[in-house]
Design a protein around this motif. Structure first.
Motif, short mmCIF file in Angstrom:
data_model
loop_
_atom_site.label_atom_id
_atom_site.label_comp_id
_atom_site.label_asym_id
_atom_site.label_seq_id
_atom_site.Cartn_x
_atom_site.Cartn_y
_atom_site.Cartn_z
N GLY A 164 5.74 17.40 1.83
CA GLY A 164 5.07 17.87 0.45
C GLY A 164 4.95 17.00 -0.79
N GLU A 165 5.30 16.37 -0.59
CA GLU A 165 4.62 15.57 -2.16
C GLU A 165 4.14 14.29 -2.11
OE1 GLU A 165 7.57 15.99 -5.21
OE2 GLU A 165 9.10 16.70 -4.06
N ALA A 166 3.24 14.22 -3.06
CA ALA A 166 2.26 12.56 -2.81
C ALA A 166 2.66 11.27 -3.23
CB ALA A 166 1.02 12.80 -3.44
N LEU A 167 3.03 10.67 -2.21
CA LEU A 167 3.91 9.61 -2.02
C LEU A 167 2.38 8.49 -2.34
CD1 LEU A 167 6.53 10.26 0.65
CD2 LEU A 167 6.74 10.62 -1.38
N TYR A 168 3.61 7.44 -2.64
CA TYR A 168 2.11 6.62 -2.33
C TYR A 168 2.02 5.73 -1.22
CZ TYR A 168 3.20 5.38 -7.80
OH TYR A 168 2.69 5.40 -9.46
N PRO A 169 1.03 5.60 -0.53
CA PRO A 169 0.74 5.13 0.48
C PRO A 169 0.86 3.45 0.81
CG PRO A 169 -1.87 5.13 -0.35
CD PRO A 169 -0.27 5.73 -1.27
N VAL A 170 2.12 3.00 0.32
CA VAL A 170 2.63 1.68 0.51
C VAL A 170 2.05 1.21 1.95
CG1 VAL A 170 4.93 0.21 0.89
CG2 VAL A 170 4.51 1.92 -0.53
N GLN A 171 2.23 1.76 3.81
CA GLN A 171 1.71 0.79 4.32
C GLN A 171 0.25 0.91 4.12
OE1 GLN A 171 2.87 3.71 4.09
NE2 GLN A 171 4.27 5.37 5.62
N LEU A 172 -0.25 1.21 3.88
CA LEU A 172 -2.23 1.19 3.66
C LEU A 172 -2.32 0.03 2.78
CD1 LEU A 172 -3.42 4.79 3.32
CD2 LEU A 172 -3.26 2.96 5.55
N TRP A 173 -1.14 -0.10 1.94
CA TRP A 173 -1.29 -1.52 0.73
C TRP A 173 -1.02 -2.61 1.81
CZ3 TRP A 173 1.13 1.01 -3.51
CH2 TRP A 173 0.76 2.00 -4.53
N ASP A 174 -0.41 -3.01 2.67
CA ASP A 174 0.36 -3.87 3.29
C ASP A 174 -0.79 -3.93 4.68
OD1 ASP A 174 2.81 -4.26 1.94
OD2 ASP A 174 3.92 -3.11 3.49
N ALA A 175 -0.92 -3.06 5.08
CA ALA A 175 -1.86 -3.11 6.38
C ALA A 175 -3.29 -4.23 5.52
CB ALA A 175 -2.57 -2.01 6.93
N GLY A 176 -4.40 -3.34 3.95
CA GLY A 176 -4.73 -4.22 3.77
C GLY A 176 -4.44 -6.16 3.32
N ILE A 177 -3.93 -5.57 3.09
CA ILE A 177 -2.75 -7.39 2.72
C ILE A 177 -2.92 -8.02 3.94
CG2 ILE A 177 -1.13 -9.19 2.03
CD1 ILE A 177 -0.40 -6.58 0.14
N VAL A 178 -2.97 -7.43 5.30
CA VAL A 178 -2.61 -8.41 6.45
C VAL A 178 -4.41 -8.47 7.01
CG1 VAL A 178 -2.19 -7.92 8.74
CG2 VAL A 178 -0.57 -7.31 7.08
N PHE A 179 -5.19 -7.40 6.95
CA PHE A 179 -6.79 -7.70 7.59
C PHE A 179 -7.03 -8.21 6.30
CE2 PHE A 179 -5.18 -3.37 9.60
CZ PHE A 179 -5.48 -3.73 10.85
N PHE A 180 -6.97 -8.20 5.43
CA PHE A 180 -7.66 -9.57 4.39
C PHE A 180 -7.38 -10.95 4.67
CE2 PHE A 180 -7.15 -12.20 0.08
CZ PHE A 180 -8.38 -12.49 0.19
N SER A 181 -6.13 -10.88 4.75
CA SER A 181 -5.61 -12.38 4.95
C SER A 181 -6.53 -12.99 6.42
CB SER A 181 -4.28 -12.48 5.97
OG SER A 181 -2.85 -12.52 3.98
N ILE A 182 -6.55 -12.39 7.52
CA ILE A 182 -7.28 -12.65 8.71
C ILE A 182 -8.73 -12.93 8.56
CG2 ILE A 182 -7.81 -10.93 11.08
CD1 ILE A 182 -5.41 -9.73 11.21
N ALA A 183 -9.86 -12.25 7.43
CA ALA A 183 -10.07 -12.14 7.60
C ALA A 183 -10.38 -12.99 6.90
CB ALA A 183 -11.61 -11.57 6.24
N MET A 184 -9.72 -13.88 5.99
CA MET A 184 -10.11 -15.50 5.03
C MET A 184 -9.18 -16.32 6.37
SD MET A 184 -10.55 -15.00 2.25
CE MET A 184 -10.74 -16.35 1.57
N MET A 185 -8.21 -15.91 7.06
CA MET A 185 -7.92 -17.22 8.40
C MET A 185 -9.15 -17.49 9.04
SD MET A 185 -3.87 -16.51 9.16
CE MET A 185 -4.04 -14.76 9.71
N LEU A 186 -10.10 -16.61 9.03
CA LEU A 186 -10.50 -16.42 10.53
C LEU A 186 -12.35 -17.20 9.80
CD1 LEU A 186 -10.88 -13.16 12.08
CD2 LEU A 186 -10.34 -14.91 12.90
N LEU A 187 -12.22 -17.90 8.29
CA LEU A 187 -13.53 -18.10 7.45
C LEU A 187 -12.88 -19.50 7.29
CD1 LEU A 187 -15.81 -17.73 6.02
CD2 LEU A 187 -14.41 -17.05 3.83
N MET A 188 -11.94 -19.93 7.41
CA MET A 188 -11.47 -20.71 6.61
C MET A 188 -11.12 -21.35 8.09
SD MET A 188 -7.87 -19.35 4.83
CE MET A 188 -7.62 -21.64 4.64
N GLN A 189 -10.75 -20.81 8.70
CA GLN A 189 -10.70 -21.38 10.35
C GLN A 189 -12.24 -22.21 11.49
OE1 GLN A 189 -10.84 -19.62 14.85
NE2 GLN A 189 -8.83 -20.44 14.78
#
Length: 260
Positions: A164-189
């Motif tokens: 019932g209280e607003a919490l920082y969406p840490v899970q989405l931040w972590d997911a964003g870091i991971v998917f950003f890393s995937i995009a960069m790895m595919l580009l580097m590859q």
């Protein structure tokens, strides 16, 4: 959010498990589509995924136990019975890495070269798993100072606290870091990696740095701390991972230059 997505008869489809399944399918598809280049067949791809499952489960549970040995020992029935929660990412990561190294050495494969692609495949599972955490409410953030930037969990079955209280969406931040890393790895590859292991260590570096900072907003205090609360266990391990990855990136790059 939505720990239970829907029900089919008496079967409950959980958000976390569903996201993990999507991630595994994405990982399998990635390896399958690149099987010719990798010199892998369906059997070897399936073996890799099986090894990852074993490593994720054993490593994640062992490291979770180490966060509060006395508490978990007193409640071993709960610890062993809860198969959907109670895992530590870095434990899963390190044990899986060790098991894959043993298996690939037996197969006679170049470990670091293969880990670039297995790292991308594993990142799909990791990223979708973080979205599953968001649905389940686990790995949640602390109460947000400005509710505009927070997410409210109301489902009584959610693992988030407080509800019932607003919490920082840490899970989405972590997911964003991971998917950003995937995009960069595919580009580097696509552009051509400089040496075997470059993509894997890039992923470890980016996630390690990002995880260190997002941990500061985590609200599940049961995960454990070191140095009198100065760092969480995950922050401490993140420092070690970043240090090891930096050395590994430098060493493999230097070795490749000597071979040219």
């Amino acid at each position: 959010m939505k720990p239970e997505l829907f029900h089919i008869g008496g079967l409950t489809i959980y958000g976390y498990g569903f996201c993990i399944l999507v991630g595994v399918l994405a990982a399998f598809c990635y390896l399958y589509l690149n099987r010719v280049r990798l010199g892998m067949d369906v059997d070897s791809i399936s073996t890799v995924i099986l090894i990852c499952f074993v490593g994720v489960f054993i490593g994640g549970k062992v490291f979770y136990f180490m966060e509060d040995p006395a508490g978990h020992w007193r409640n071993m029935d709960v610890f062993l019975g809860d198969l959907g929660n109670g895992f530590v990412f870095y434990g899963s990561f390190l044990v899986t890495l060790l098991l894959l190294w043993v298996w690939m050495r037996k197969m006679g494969w170049d470990f670091w070269d293969k880990m670039d692609d297995i790292g991308i495949a594993g990142a799909f599972v990791h990223g979708f798993g973080k979205l599953g955490c968001f649905l389940a409410g686990c790995c949640h953030g602390v109460v947000c100072l400005n509710s505009t930037y927070g997410v409210v969990f109301n489902d009584p079955k959610s693992h988030a606290e407080p509800l019932g209280e607003a919490l920082y969406p840490v899970q989405l931040w972590d997911a964003g870091i991971v998917f950003f890393s995937i995009a960069m790895m595919l580009l580097m590859q696509k552009r051509g990696k400089l040496f075997g292991g470059q993509l894997f260590f890039f992923y470890a570096l980016i996630y390690g740095v990002g995880r260190f900072f997002t941990e500061g907003y985590r609200g599940d205090v049961s995960r454990g701390f070191v140095f009198d609360g100065l760092l969480s266990h995950s922050q401490f391990i993140a420092i070690l991972v970043v240090a090891f990855s930096s050395v590994g990136y430098w060493y493999l790059g230097r070795r490749q230059k000597k071979q040219l």
